[in-house]
Design a protein around this motif. Structure first.
Motif, PDB file in Angstrom:
ATOM      1  N   LYS A  29     -15.617  22.162  24.713  1.00 24.55           N
ATOM      2  CA  LYS A  29     -15.072  22.289  23.600  1.00 24.55           C
ATOM      3  C   LYS A  29     -15.779  21.671  22.320  1.00 24.55           C
ATOM      4  N   ILE A  30     -15.989  20.720  22.199  1.00 25.55           N
ATOM      5  CA  ILE A  30     -16.619  19.679  21.304  1.00 25.55           C
ATOM      6  C   ILE A  30     -18.059  20.308  21.110  1.00 25.55           C
ATOM      7  N   ILE A  31     -18.579  20.326  22.294  1.00 29.90           N
ATOM      8  CA  ILE A  31     -20.184  21.079  22.132  1.00 29.90           C
ATOM      9  C   ILE A  31     -20.116  22.387  21.340  1.00 29.90           C
ATOM     10  N   ASN A  32     -19.205  23.202  21.611  1.00 29.37           N
ATOM     11  CA  ASN A  32     -19.189  24.542  20.974  1.00 29.37           C
ATOM     12  C   ASN A  32     -18.972  24.603  19.384  1.00 29.37           C
ATOM     13  N   GLU A  33     -17.994  23.552  19.199  1.00 22.72           N
ATOM     14  CA  GLU A  33     -17.698  23.345  17.715  1.00 22.72           C
ATOM     15  C   GLU A  33     -18.793  22.666  16.984  1.00 22.72           C
TER      16      GLU A  33
ATOM     17  N   ASP B 244     -20.054  12.015  22.023  1.00 19.31           N
ATOM     18  CA  ASP B 244     -19.125  11.472  22.644  1.00 19.31           C
ATOM     19  C   ASP B 244     -18.224  10.624  21.677  1.00 19.31           C
ATOM     20  N   THR B 245     -18.756  10.132  20.669  1.00 18.08           N
ATOM     21  CA  THR B 245     -17.913   9.626  19.535  1.00 18.08           C
ATOM     22  C   THR B 245     -16.884  10.383  18.928  1.00 18.08           C
ATOM     23  N   GLU B 246     -17.206  11.811  18.989  1.00 23.53           N
ATOM     24  CA  GLU B 246     -16.271  12.873  18.451  1.00 23.53           C
ATOM     25  C   GLU B 246     -15.002  13.049  19.341  1.00 23.53           C
ATOM     26  N   ILE B 247     -15.532  13.109  20.578  1.00 24.87           N
ATOM     27  CA  ILE B 247     -14.688  13.172  21.698  1.00 24.87           C
ATOM     28  C   ILE B 247     -13.448  11.800  21.609  1.00 24.87           C
ATOM     29  N   GLU B 248     -14.198  10.785  21.712  1.00 28.72           N
ATOM     30  CA  GLU B 248     -13.148   9.499  21.521  1.00 28.72           C
ATOM     31  C   GLU B 248     -12.426   9.785  20.217  1.00 28.72           C
TER      32      GLU B 248
ATOM     33  N   ASN C  80     -22.831  24.921  28.011  1.00 33.24           N
ATOM     34  CA  ASN C  80     -23.331  23.753  27.062  1.00 33.24           C
ATOM     35  C   ASN C  80     -24.827  24.324  26.926  1.00 33.24           C
ATOM     36  N   ARG C  81     -25.536  24.169  27.638  1.00 28.67           N
ATOM     37  CA  ARG C  81     -27.100  24.486  27.890  1.00 28.67           C
ATOM     38  C   ARG C  81     -27.386  25.801  27.040  1.00 28.67           C
ATOM     39  N   ASN C  82     -26.724  26.852  27.262  1.00 28.08           N
ATOM     40  CA  ASN C  82     -26.641  28.214  26.382  1.00 28.08           C
ATOM     41  C   ASN C  82     -26.424  27.726  25.033  1.00 28.08           C
ATOM     42  N   MET C  83     -25.136  26.952  24.497  1.00 29.46           N
ATOM     43  CA  MET C  83     -25.251  27.071  23.094  1.00 29.46           C
ATOM     44  C   MET C  83     -26.085  26.030  22.365  1.00 29.46           C
ATOM     45  N   LEU C  84     -26.463  24.964  23.086  1.00 29.83           N
ATOM     46  CA  LEU C  84     -27.681  24.284  22.493  1.00 29.83           C
ATOM     47  C   LEU C  84     -28.903  24.750  22.378  1.00 29.83           C
ATOM     48  N   SER C  85     -29.463  25.650  23.501  1.00 31.70           N
ATOM     49  CA  SER C  85     -30.499  26.320  23.258  1.00 31.70           C
ATOM     50  C   SER C  85     -30.421  27.445  22.086  1.00 31.70           C
ATOM     51  N   ALA C  86     -29.442  28.102  21.946  1.00 33.10           N
ATOM     52  CA  ALA C  86     -29.357  29.301  20.941  1.00 33.10           C
ATOM     53  C   ALA C  86     -29.074  28.767  19.567  1.00 33.10           C
ATOM     54  N   ARG C  87     -28.488  27.588  19.588  1.00 30.81           N
ATOM     55  CA  ARG C  87     -28.153  27.181  18.148  1.00 30.81           C
ATOM     56  C   ARG C  87     -28.870  25.856  17.305  1.00 30.81           C
ATOM     57  N   GLY C  88     -30.020  25.747  18.055  1.00 33.91           N
ATOM     58  CA  GLY C  88     -30.705  24.576  17.132  1.00 33.91           C
ATOM     59  C   GLY C  88     -32.113  24.219  18.070  1.00 33.91           C
TER      60      GLY C  88
ATOM     61  N   THR D 281     -26.202  14.137  22.102  1.00 32.41           N
ATOM     62  CA  THR D 281     -25.029  14.600  23.210  1.00 32.41           C
ATOM     63  C   THR D 281     -24.953  13.567  24.301  1.00 32.41           C
ATOM     64  N   GLY D 282     -23.988  13.698  25.083  1.00 33.66           N
ATOM     65  CA  GLY D 282     -23.827  12.678  26.059  1.00 33.66           C
ATOM     66  C   GLY D 282     -24.669  13.216  27.149  1.00 33.66           C
ATOM     67  N   GLY D 283     -25.073  12.477  28.074  1.00 39.19           N
ATOM     68  CA  GLY D 283     -26.088  12.470  29.050  1.00 39.19           C
ATOM     69  C   GLY D 283     -25.645  13.645  30.013  1.00 39.19           C
ATOM     70  N   GLY D 284     -24.759  13.694  30.107  1.00 42.76           N
ATOM     71  CA  GLY D 284     -24.145  15.077  31.069  1.00 42.76           C
ATOM     72  C   GLY D 284     -23.766  16.222  30.473  1.00 42.76           C
ATOM     73  N   THR D 285     -24.050  16.393  29.248  1.00 44.41           N
ATOM     74  CA  THR D 285     -23.695  17.675  28.401  1.00 44.41           C
ATOM     75  C   THR D 285     -24.128  18.939  29.154  1.00 44.41           C
ATOM     76  N   ILE D 286     -25.438  18.715  29.529  1.00 47.08           N
ATOM     77  CA  ILE D 286     -26.303  19.680  30.162  1.00 47.08           C
ATOM     78  C   ILE D 286     -25.991  20.300  31.391  1.00 47.08           C
ATOM     79  N   VAL D 287     -25.154  19.361  31.996  1.00 49.06           N
ATOM     80  CA  VAL D 287     -24.548  19.960  33.451  1.00 49.06           C
ATOM     81  C   VAL D 287     -23.918  21.339  33.318  1.00 49.06           C
ATOM     82  N   SER D 288     -23.194  21.587  32.188  1.00 49.07           N
ATOM     83  CA  SER D 288     -22.596  22.907  31.892  1.00 49.07           C
ATOM     84  C   SER D 288     -23.478  23.955  31.371  1.00 49.07           C
TER      85      SER D 288
END
Length: 172
Positions: free
Chosen positions: A65-69, A36-40, A90-98, A80-87
């Motif tokens: 876009k930010i989560i991917n990066e 969220d800070t990064e987006i702001e 985003n869920r796939n990126m998070l699961s695969a990368r950490g 992450t922001g509370g709603g990040t996982i709605v996408s």
């Protein structure tokens, strides 16, 4: 060892992701990043402004876009922001990368921690508690779906939680 892998903190607003994330990064000697800070910082305005101008859909596009990066970085603790996982992306990126840590909290605790915060666009309505309950109903199953570790946050200090997370990661 925990410090060799990315650690992604997910959970609802008010769960303590940023606070715990900073402690965790400090203990592990890793970089801390808050999506969220990064987006702001990149937008030059607060999230509440982005919601006002672009709606939630516009904000979620920026967030994806930010989560991917950020998830492609190495050796980071990411809050992450509370709603990040709605996408689903985003869920796939998070699961695969950490390692995904779900900081679980109750609606009562969320309400207590967020009620005075006027910068949370999804709570700026006549019944913020009902909004939190509706978000929990949709999002809690998504948090659980991708979590490697689920940790309740209501009873411990951020420092104790960070230490506990390190122990849990080392035992994965």
């Amino acid at each position: 060892m925990a410090e060799k892998r990315n650690i992604f903190l997910i959970g609802p607003m008010g769960a303590g992701k940023s606070t715990v994330g900073r402690q965790l990064a400090q203990l592990l000697g890793m970089d801390f990043v808050d999506s969220d800070t990064e987006i702001e910082q990149r937008a030059g305005v607060g999230i509440d402004w982005i919601f006002d101008l672009e709606g939630e859909e516009g904000f979620r596009k920026r967030e994806e876009k930010i989560i991917n990066e950020l998830t492609q970085m190495q050796g980071v603790v990411l809050s992450t922001g509370g709603g990040t996982i709605v996408s689903k992306d985003n869920r796939n990126m998070l699961s695969a990368r950490g390692i995904v840590i779900y900081l679980e909290t109750t609606v009562d605790k969320q309400y207590e921690r967020t009620i005075r915060d006027k910068k949370r666009p999804l709570l700026q309505n006549d019944d913020p508690r009902a909004a939190l309950e509706a978000l929990a109903e949709v999002r809690n199953p998504l948090y659980k779906e991708i979590a490697d570790i689920t940790l309740p946050t209501d009873q411990q200090s951020a420092k104790l939680m960070a230490s506990h997370i390190i122990d849990l990661i080392d035992n994965l």
